[in-house]
Scaffold this active site. Structure first.
Site, mmCIF file in Angstrom:
data_model
loop_
_atom_site.group_PDB
_atom_site.id
_atom_site.type_symbol
_atom_site.label_atom_id
_atom_site.label_comp_id
_atom_site.label_asym_id
_atom_site.label_seq_id
_atom_site.Cartn_x
_atom_site.Cartn_y
_atom_site.Cartn_z
ATOM 1 N N ASP A 1 1.052 -1.128 0.081
ATOM 2 C CA ASP A 1 -0.052 -0.070 0.076
ATOM 3 C C ASP A 1 0.814 1.221 -0.246
ATOM 4 O OD1 ASP A 1 -1.365 -2.279 1.043
ATOM 5 O OD2 ASP A 1 -2.950 -0.942 1.894
ATOM 6 N N HIS B 1 -1.314 4.472 -0.675
ATOM 7 C CA HIS B 1 -2.035 5.220 -0.251
ATOM 8 C C HIS B 1 -1.810 6.917 -0.139
ATOM 9 C CE1 HIS B 1 -5.144 2.748 1.497
ATOM 10 N NE2 HIS B 1 -4.163 1.973 2.082
ATOM 11 N N ASP C 1 -3.988 -0.378 -3.253
ATOM 12 C CA ASP C 1 -4.322 1.021 -2.572
ATOM 13 C C ASP C 1 -3.397 1.924 -2.707
ATOM 14 O OD1 ASP C 1 -6.364 -0.865 -1.357
ATOM 15 O OD2 ASP C 1 -5.675 -0.771 0.712
ATOM 16 N N ARG D 1 -6.579 8.047 2.095
ATOM 17 C CA ARG D 1 -5.748 8.481 3.103
ATOM 18 C C ARG D 1 -4.692 9.557 2.884
ATOM 19 N NH1 ARG D 1 -8.599 6.384 7.483
ATOM 20 N NH2 ARG D 1 -8.883 3.922 7.287
ATOM 21 N N HIS E 1 -9.029 -0.472 -2.028
ATOM 22 C CA HIS E 1 -9.518 0.962 -2.151
ATOM 23 C C HIS E 1 -9.617 1.574 -3.572
ATOM 24 C CE1 HIS E 1 -9.490 2.831 2.065
ATOM 25 N NE2 HIS E 1 -8.813 1.852 2.433
ATOM 26 N N HIS F 1 -3.702 -8.497 -3.144
ATOM 27 C CA HIS F 1 -3.815 -7.517 -2.234
ATOM 28 C C HIS F 1 -4.125 -7.835 -0.729
ATOM 29 C CE1 HIS F 1 -4.121 -3.526 -0.647
ATOM 30 N NE2 HIS F 1 -5.435 -3.744 -0.056
ATOM 31 N N ARG G 1 -12.538 -7.501 9.346
ATOM 32 C CA ARG G 1 -13.141 -6.080 8.737
ATOM 33 C C ARG G 1 -14.656 -6.184 8.496
ATOM 34 N NH1 ARG G 1 -8.175 -3.952 6.473
ATOM 35 N NH2 ARG G 1 -6.495 -5.148 6.587
#
Length: 508
Positions: A279, A281, A308, A312, A341, A389, A437
């Protein structure tokens, strides 16, 4: 109310955006459903409160694992709504929405009027796309605190989100032709004052030229990187052209990319290798630091970025556009797998939608969504390492051919194999468990081993989770998590990492 709890409530409220419905919560009683807290001896309550206070301090310092442990110890001593609610806040920060909902509901079983628990559950449900449930909680808070300006602002935001979603759905239903097939670069004017990188206007404005044939040069990409480094934007005309080409290039790839090592390394003294990153982000300057450490992407120095790329961080546009520019310049220099994401729903919740519209407009965001819906789901490196991922499917016996057979050209569904690949997480215990999650499953070392054996593979590399050292080797060495966004969200204090593979396919 203690200051830490007030601060947490405000944080959770900011996150608790929802889509909303006409459902009311007047039928929810305020009185406690259980009275276990009051029956706990005073000295035990005091000890539990001390643990809660330590948990609050750990949360303030973003020591999330310690915070969970301390709140859990307090709950074990004397269950109280505040302890569950605070732990739910930590789970939300860790994107463990399923666990956050469980804790919020535990708090509400103890006290049906405990408002912070409604904030927590609303935040988690919104992140999961359960908009009606999220609206119900936000609306209840507003009913109980009608003079709370923050709560009312959040309710209005929920109502606005519903209107926007309904409007977008109506437009989408009316427009069967995607924007990428309707937008024209020559309709976007470029002022003489623009001093940034340019693609060939003659080429991209010629309707007879297929976007896949637009030329993206190394000089353009290097100029783009410096332009972004100086916090300047690529002009919309050239971004549209780049996105059109990226979609054309990436759409031709299989769901599971088969990637080999390059014939030669980036320099005579460096053996052939590929670098896998997790990630990023929107942390553009950390991406540039990776390139400073490990070299720019090129066919002789290829990278695989494992999803991702956005949300963020404040520079998500710059991160994804840089990656797509390399992909358009030299497809074998960079490989991109989809993360959870790369999703319209999460982009609205976690910032990329707002960033793209602020820096450009809704058209650009729509084009990004089209491109995200083309990203491959996984990769196999050198017939040995499986890169995805999230992780494993929620049922055994899945073959690479099953993944290749999926229809990936769509929004990420809430369940099924495609969702599992992008959302699941490993666990130390064998078999499967409910996901922390709230999406996908937690999978054990036996699940990973079976998948690898069934498909003739040796290692799983995945991302999706912050790790203190930037990576973690687990499940008997068969699973490696890599996370490449250091000090995630400017507060987690974690390191970032990347992995290089050479001919022996040992992760380094």
């Amino acid at each position: 109310m203690d200051p830490m709890e007030t601060e947490e409530e405000s944080s959770a409220a900011v996150e608790a955006k929802a889509d909303g419905s006409d459902t009311t919560t007047e039928d929810v009683p305020e009185e406690a459903a259980e009275d276990s807290w009051q029956s706990v001896p005073e000295d035990v309550r005091a000890a539990a409160d001390a643990l809660k206070d330590q948990g609050n301090e750990a949360l303030k310092g973003n020591h999330l694992t310690d915070a969970v442990r301390l709140y859990s110890e307090a709950i074990a001593m004397a269950p109280a709504p505040a302890y569950y609610s605070n732990r739910a806040m930590v789970y939300i920060k860790r994107e463990e929405y399923g666990l956050a909902i469980v804790d919020a509901e535990s708090a509400l079983r103890l006290d049906r009027g405990y408002l912070k628990a409604y904030y927590r559950r609303g935040s988690a449900n919104f992140a999961l796309g359960h908009y009606k449930e999220a609206k119900r909680d936000v609306q209840y808070v507003c009913k109980r605190r009608p003079k709370d300006k923050d709560a009312m602002r959040k309710l209005k935001a929920c109502q606005q989100a519903i209107k926007e979603a309904a409007f977008a759905a109506a437009i989408e239903a009316e427009q069967t032709i995607p924007l990428s097939e309707r937008i024209k670069c020559d309709s976007i004017a470029v002022l003489d004052s623009y001093d940034g990188p340019r693609l060939s206007d003659e080429q991209i404005c010629d309707e007879g030229v297929d976007p896949k044939d637009y030329e993206v040069t190394e000089a353009f990409v290097m100029q783009l990187i410096e332009h972004f480094r100086n916090q300047k934007l690529l002009h919309k005309r050239y971004l549209v052209a780049l996105l059109l080409k990226a979609k054309a290039v990436i759409s031709t790839l299989p769901n599971v990319m088969r990637i080999g090592l390059p014939a030669e390394g980036p320099s005579p003294e460096v053996e052939p290798r590929i670098t896998v990153c997790g990630d990023t982000h929107g942390q553009y300057y950390d991406v540039l630091h990776i390139f400073d450490l490990n070299g720019m992407p090129s066919p002789s120095n290829p990278y695989l970025f494992n999803g991702d790329f956005v949300d963020r961080g404040s520079f998500s546009v710059e991160v994804i556009v840089t990656f797509l520019a390399f992909k358009c310049m030299a497809p074998d220099s960079i490989f991109l797998t989809r993360g959870n994401h790369e999703s319209k729903r999460l982009n609205v919740a976690y910032g990329f939608d707002g960033e793209a519209k602020a820096k450009y407009d809704g058209q650009i965001m729509d084009l990004f969504t089209e491109v995200f819906n083309t990203f491959p789901l996984a990769a196999v490196i050198q017939d040995s390492v499986f890169v995805v991922h999230g992780g494993m499917a929620s049922e055994r016996g899945v073959k690479l051919a099953d993944i290749d057979a999926l229809d990936r050209f769509r929004e990420i569904p809430e369940g099924g194999l495609m969702s599992d690949l992008l959302w699941s997480d490993p666990q130390p215990l064998p078999g499967y468990a409910a996901s922390k999650r709230g999406v996908g499953k937690s999978f054990g070392p036996d699940v990973t081993a079976s998948f690898l054996e069934d498909n003739g593979l040796s290692l799983l590399v995945r991302s999706h989770e912050v790790k203190d050292e930037g990576y973690l080797v687990e499940q008997n060495g068969k699973c490696v998590t890599v996370f490449s966004a250091p000090n995630y969200c400017d507060q987690m204090g974690n390191k970032g990492a990347f992995i290089t593979f050479t001919a022996d396919m040992v992760p380094r």
